[in-house]
Design a protein around this motif. Sequence first.
Motif, PDB file in Angstrom:
ATOM      1  N   CYS A  28       0.314  -5.417  12.591  1.00  0.00           N
ATOM      2  CA  CYS A  28       0.744  -5.156  11.211  1.00  0.00           C
ATOM      3  C   CYS A  28       0.026  -6.092  10.229  1.00  0.00           C
ATOM      4  N   PHE A  29      -0.127  -7.344  10.611  1.00  0.00           N
ATOM      5  CA  PHE A  29      -0.833  -8.288   9.746  1.00  0.00           C
ATOM      6  C   PHE A  29      -2.280  -7.856   9.538  1.00  0.00           C
ATOM      7  N   LYS A  30      -2.910  -7.310  10.576  1.00  0.00           N
ATOM      8  CA  LYS A  30      -4.306  -6.866  10.454  1.00  0.00           C
ATOM      9  C   LYS A  30      -4.478  -5.773   9.412  1.00  0.00           C
ATOM     10  N   VAL A  31      -3.438  -4.969   9.208  1.00  0.00           N
ATOM     11  CA  VAL A  31      -3.545  -3.879   8.232  1.00  0.00           C
ATOM     12  C   VAL A  31      -2.864  -4.206   6.908  1.00  0.00           C
ATOM     13  N   GLY A  32      -2.250  -5.385   6.812  1.00  0.00           N
ATOM     14  CA  GLY A  32      -1.647  -5.821   5.555  1.00  0.00           C
ATOM     15  C   GLY A  32      -0.159  -5.549   5.423  1.00  0.00           C
ATOM     16  N   LEU A  33       0.518  -5.181   6.494  1.00  0.00           N
ATOM     17  CA  LEU A  33       1.968  -4.926   6.453  1.00  0.00           C
ATOM     18  C   LEU A  33       2.720  -6.160   6.956  1.00  0.00           C
ATOM     19  N   TYR A  34       2.715  -7.211   6.127  1.00  0.00           N
ATOM     20  CA  TYR A  34       3.252  -8.504   6.548  1.00  0.00           C
ATOM     21  C   TYR A  34       4.765  -8.482   6.737  1.00  0.00           C
ATOM     22  N   LYS A  35       5.491  -7.940   5.773  1.00  0.00           N
ATOM     23  CA  LYS A  35       6.958  -7.910   5.872  1.00  0.00           C
ATOM     24  C   LYS A  35       7.393  -7.095   7.089  1.00  0.00           C
ATOM     25  N   TYR A 112       5.463   3.333   7.338  1.00  0.00           N
ATOM     26  CA  TYR A 112       6.209   3.409   8.596  1.00  0.00           C
ATOM     27  C   TYR A 112       5.423   4.152   9.672  1.00  0.00           C
ATOM     28  N   VAL A 113       4.593   5.121   9.267  1.00  0.00           N
ATOM     29  CA  VAL A 113       3.719   5.783  10.237  1.00  0.00           C
ATOM     30  C   VAL A 113       2.741   4.754  10.805  1.00  0.00           C
ATOM     31  N   VAL A 114       2.219   3.903   9.944  1.00  0.00           N
ATOM     32  CA  VAL A 114       1.285   2.865  10.393  1.00  0.00           C
ATOM     33  C   VAL A 114       2.003   1.869  11.308  1.00  0.00           C
ATOM     34  N   GLU A 115       3.222   1.494  10.961  1.00  0.00           N
ATOM     35  CA  GLU A 115       3.979   0.597  11.837  1.00  0.00           C
ATOM     36  C   GLU A 115       4.261   1.279  13.184  1.00  0.00           C
ATOM     37  N   MET A 116       4.539   2.585  13.158  1.00  0.00           N
ATOM     38  CA  MET A 116       4.745   3.327  14.400  1.00  0.00           C
ATOM     39  C   MET A 116       3.475   3.295  15.251  1.00  0.00           C
ATOM     40  N   PHE A 117       2.333   3.462  14.609  1.00  0.00           N
ATOM     41  CA  PHE A 117       1.053   3.365  15.313  1.00  0.00           C
ATOM     42  C   PHE A 117       0.914   1.985  15.960  1.00  0.00           C
ATOM     43  N   CYS A 118       1.155   0.925  15.193  1.00  0.00           N
ATOM     44  CA  CYS A 118       1.060  -0.441  15.721  1.00  0.00           C
ATOM     45  C   CYS A 118       2.033  -0.652  16.875  1.00  0.00           C
ATOM     46  N   ASP A 119       3.226  -0.097  16.757  1.00  0.00           N
ATOM     47  CA  ASP A 119       4.250  -0.198  17.781  1.00  0.00           C
ATOM     48  C   ASP A 119       3.801   0.469  19.077  1.00  0.00           C
ATOM     49  N   ARG A 120       3.223   1.653  18.980  1.00  0.00           N
ATOM     50  CA  ARG A 120       2.778   2.391  20.158  1.00  0.00           C
ATOM     51  C   ARG A 120       1.608   1.685  20.849  1.00  0.00           C
ATOM     52  N   VAL A 121       0.704   1.141  20.062  1.00  0.00           N
ATOM     53  CA  VAL A 121      -0.432   0.421  20.638  1.00  0.00           C
ATOM     54  C   VAL A 121       0.070  -0.828  21.365  1.00  0.00           C
ATOM     55  N   ALA A 122       0.956  -1.572  20.715  1.00  0.00           N
ATOM     56  CA  ALA A 122       1.495  -2.785  21.335  1.00  0.00           C
ATOM     57  C   ALA A 122       2.279  -2.461  22.605  1.00  0.00           C
ATOM     58  N   ALA A 123       3.090  -1.413  22.587  1.00  0.00           N
ATOM     59  CA  ALA A 123       3.854  -1.038  23.781  1.00  0.00           C
ATOM     60  C   ALA A 123       2.911  -0.684  24.929  1.00  0.00           C
ATOM     61  N   SER A 124       1.837   0.026  24.621  1.00  0.00           N
ATOM     62  CA  SER A 124       0.857   0.372  25.665  1.00  0.00           C
ATOM     63  C   SER A 124       0.225  -0.879  26.252  1.00  0.00           C
ATOM     64  N   LYS A 125      -0.084  -1.838  25.405  1.00  0.00           N
ATOM     65  CA  LYS A 125      -0.683  -3.089  25.889  1.00  0.00           C
ATOM     66  C   LYS A 125       0.301  -3.881  26.750  1.00  0.00           C
ATOM     67  N   ILE A 126       1.543  -3.954  26.311  1.00  0.00           N
ATOM     68  CA  ILE A 126       2.551  -4.741  27.033  1.00  0.00           C
ATOM     69  C   ILE A 126       2.844  -4.126  28.401  1.00  0.00           C
ATOM     70  N   TYR A 127       3.040  -2.812  28.440  1.00  0.00           N
ATOM     71  CA  TYR A 127       3.418  -2.180  29.703  1.00  0.00           C
ATOM     72  C   TYR A 127       2.234  -1.949  30.639  1.00  0.00           C
ATOM     73  N   LEU A 182      -3.826   2.620   3.745  1.00  0.00           N
ATOM     74  CA  LEU A 182      -2.938   1.777   2.934  1.00  0.00           C
ATOM     75  C   LEU A 182      -3.676   1.153   1.750  1.00  0.00           C
ATOM     76  N   LYS A 183      -4.647   1.850   1.213  1.00  0.00           N
ATOM     77  CA  LYS A 183      -5.521   1.255   0.197  1.00  0.00           C
ATOM     78  C   LYS A 183      -4.816   0.927  -1.112  1.00  0.00           C
ATOM     79  N   ASN A 184      -3.687   1.553  -1.383  1.00  0.00           N
ATOM     80  CA  ASN A 184      -2.965   1.199  -2.603  1.00  0.00           C
ATOM     81  C   ASN A 184      -1.458   1.229  -2.340  1.00  0.00           C
ATOM     82  N   LYS A 185      -0.719   0.639  -3.211  1.00  0.00           N
ATOM     83  CA  LYS A 185       0.734   0.521  -3.046  1.00  0.00           C
ATOM     84  C   LYS A 185       1.418   1.889  -2.949  1.00  0.00           C
ATOM     85  N   LYS A 186       0.863   2.896  -3.624  1.00  0.00           N
ATOM     86  CA  LYS A 186       1.452   4.225  -3.598  1.00  0.00           C
ATOM     87  C   LYS A 186       1.513   4.769  -2.165  1.00  0.00           C
TER      88      LYS A 186
END
Length: 189
Positions: A28-35, A112-127, A182-186
């Motif tokens: 998430c940090f790599k794509v700018g979704l810090y919170k 949230y779609v981007v966070e879902m993407f990050c979540d799926r990638v991380a889960a694949s790496k962990i398992y 995620l190029k703009n806040k919109k």
Amino acid sequence: MTFGKICHNFIGHLRTVNAHKMMVMKHCFKVGLYKQGILHDLSKFSPTEFIPGVIYFQGNRSPNNAQREDKGYSAAWLHHKGRNKHHYEYWIDYPAKGDNRALAGMKMPTKYVVEMFCDRVAASKIYNKDKYTDADALNYYLRGIGHYVIHPETAELLHKLLKMLAEKGEDYTFNYIRTNVLKNKKNQK
């Protein structure tokens, strides 16, 4: 379950959850979704999710699957998906127009779609651990595609990102997300 088994499962589950959470945060940090990176999956530490995670811990797959096989449902998963907007299941509702007897996937906000993407990638790496490839998250997604109740635009973006990761790698995909998706806040709403 013996005390030794409980301790083993507790430590194993805690390590898995923390490793997953840290990896999603890094992505998430790599794509700018810090919170979102910081707050990701905090519900996994609630008793409703954590205790079944310990009881059903195996280390190579989600304990939710084991709980579902044992009980016919996963109380931990039902709790989790209802509190975490990065799961498409959170966005299932009756449509505002048309047939209100059938559930439908609502369009997810892009962040949230981007966070879902990050979540799926991380889960694949962990398992998958050292057997991980950049195609793993896409292959997992494709295995279940027939039963998803997901908005077509949400599915299209997720599939596009997973396919891009499989074909072009992590650096390219994370950069693409940061500069194009995620190029703009919109687009983060």
